[in-house]
Motif scaffolding. Structure first.
Motif, short mmCIF file in Angstrom:
data_model
loop_
_atom_site.label_atom_id
_atom_site.label_comp_id
_atom_site.label_asym_id
_atom_site.label_seq_id
_atom_site.Cartn_x
_atom_site.Cartn_y
_atom_site.Cartn_z
N ASP A 17 56.14 -29.63 75.31
CA ASP A 17 57.46 -29.96 74.78
C ASP A 17 57.27 -30.82 73.53
O ASP A 17 56.93 -32.00 73.64
CB ASP A 17 58.26 -30.69 75.85
CG ASP A 17 59.66 -31.06 75.42
OD1 ASP A 17 59.89 -31.38 74.24
OD2 ASP A 17 60.54 -31.05 76.30
N LEU A 18 57.47 -30.24 72.37
CA LEU A 18 57.21 -30.94 71.11
C LEU A 18 58.02 -32.23 71.00
O LEU A 18 57.47 -33.28 70.65
CB LEU A 18 57.49 -30.02 69.91
CG LEU A 18 57.23 -30.64 68.54
CD1 LEU A 18 55.77 -31.05 68.38
CD2 LEU A 18 57.65 -29.68 67.43
N GLU A 19 59.30 -32.19 71.31
CA GLU A 19 60.14 -33.39 71.17
C GLU A 19 59.68 -34.51 72.10
O GLU A 19 59.65 -35.67 71.72
CB GLU A 19 61.61 -33.05 71.39
CG GLU A 19 62.19 -32.14 70.32
CD GLU A 19 62.03 -32.67 68.90
OE1 GLU A 19 62.25 -33.88 68.67
OE2 GLU A 19 61.66 -31.87 68.01
N ASN A 41 56.71 -24.39 65.41
CA ASN A 41 57.08 -25.42 66.38
C ASN A 41 56.07 -26.56 66.33
O ASN A 41 55.52 -26.98 67.34
CB ASN A 41 57.21 -24.85 67.79
CG ASN A 41 57.94 -25.79 68.73
OD1 ASN A 41 58.79 -26.57 68.31
ND2 ASN A 41 57.61 -25.74 70.01
N ALA A 42 55.82 -27.05 65.11
CA ALA A 42 54.76 -28.03 64.87
C ALA A 42 55.30 -29.24 64.13
O ALA A 42 56.29 -29.15 63.38
CB ALA A 42 53.64 -27.40 64.07
N GLY A 57 48.41 -33.72 64.65
CA GLY A 57 49.30 -32.57 64.62
C GLY A 57 49.65 -32.18 66.04
O GLY A 57 48.80 -32.26 66.94
N LEU A 58 50.89 -31.80 66.26
CA LEU A 58 51.35 -31.35 67.57
C LEU A 58 51.99 -29.98 67.43
O LEU A 58 52.87 -29.79 66.58
CB LEU A 58 52.36 -32.33 68.15
CG LEU A 58 51.90 -33.77 68.35
CD1 LEU A 58 53.08 -34.66 68.75
CD2 LEU A 58 50.78 -33.84 69.38
N PHE A 59 51.55 -29.03 68.26
CA PHE A 59 52.12 -27.69 68.27
C PHE A 59 52.71 -27.42 69.64
O PHE A 59 51.98 -27.40 70.63
CB PHE A 59 51.03 -26.63 67.97
CG PHE A 59 50.68 -26.52 66.52
CD1 PHE A 59 51.00 -25.37 65.81
CD2 PHE A 59 50.03 -27.55 65.85
CE1 PHE A 59 50.67 -25.26 64.46
CE2 PHE A 59 49.70 -27.45 64.52
CZ PHE A 59 50.02 -26.30 63.81
#
Length: 169
Positions: A17-19, A41-42, A57-59
């Motif tokens: 879950d990116l958020e 979605n990064a 970085g988050l994907f």
């Protein structure tokens, strides 16, 4: 001939879950989002005192079963702080976020450990001044950390600046 790298520049993690992950890294490290790429979605984050474009970085890839501990792949990331007092504050912050998982002394480094919401492990560490490494220069024991004792001994000693790269010959 080898790759003439200076240090690891950034890390990229797949997250469910990116958020949720953005909120965690902002709450834990005070990171700021410097760029987002909705098509992937990064998001890319920078530490408050970093001179880097981005440090993490988050994907977002959606929910998946967690990778079992000890499986092939990344074990953990290590974030360095400048002073032992900052390590002590990191332990408190991570405990308040219910992310703290442990701590240890590795001789030349003092570390606390935690997990993000997806179970990605990370370390926050403080390094002794290089001239104090002594017997630990070529050793990395896993010993009990006496953080209050280390704070008394090393209060006010900053070491992050010792990582300034030396130009290649």
């Amino acid at each position: 001939m080898t790759v003439n790298a200076v240090r690891l520049n950034h890390a990229v993690l797949f997250v469910a879950d990116l958020e949720r992950s953005l909120a965690f890294y902002q709450d834990a490290f005070g990171m700021e989002v410097v760029a987002q790429e909705p098509r992937a979605n990064a998001a890319f984050l920078r530490l408050p005192r970093s001179g880097n474009h981005h440090d993490l970085g988050l994907f977002g890839v959606g929910a998946q079963p967690p990778r079992p501990r000890g499986a092939i792949g990344l074990y953990h990331l290590a974030w360095q702080v400048d002073t032992i007092e900052e390590l002590e504050q990191a332990r408190t912050t991570l405990a308040n976020l219910d992310a703290y998982t442990g701590e240890s002394s590795h001789g030349a480094t003092k570390s606390v450990y935690a997990k993000d919401p997806d179970g990605n492990e990370f370390e926050v560490m403080w390094m002794l001044p290089k001239e104090e490494w002594g017997a630990y220069e070529n050793a990395a024991p896993i010993d009990r950390l006496d953080l209050p004792g280390e704070v008394r001994r090393w209060a006010g000693v900053g070491t992050a600046a010792e990582l300034v790269p030396v130009p290649a010959p």
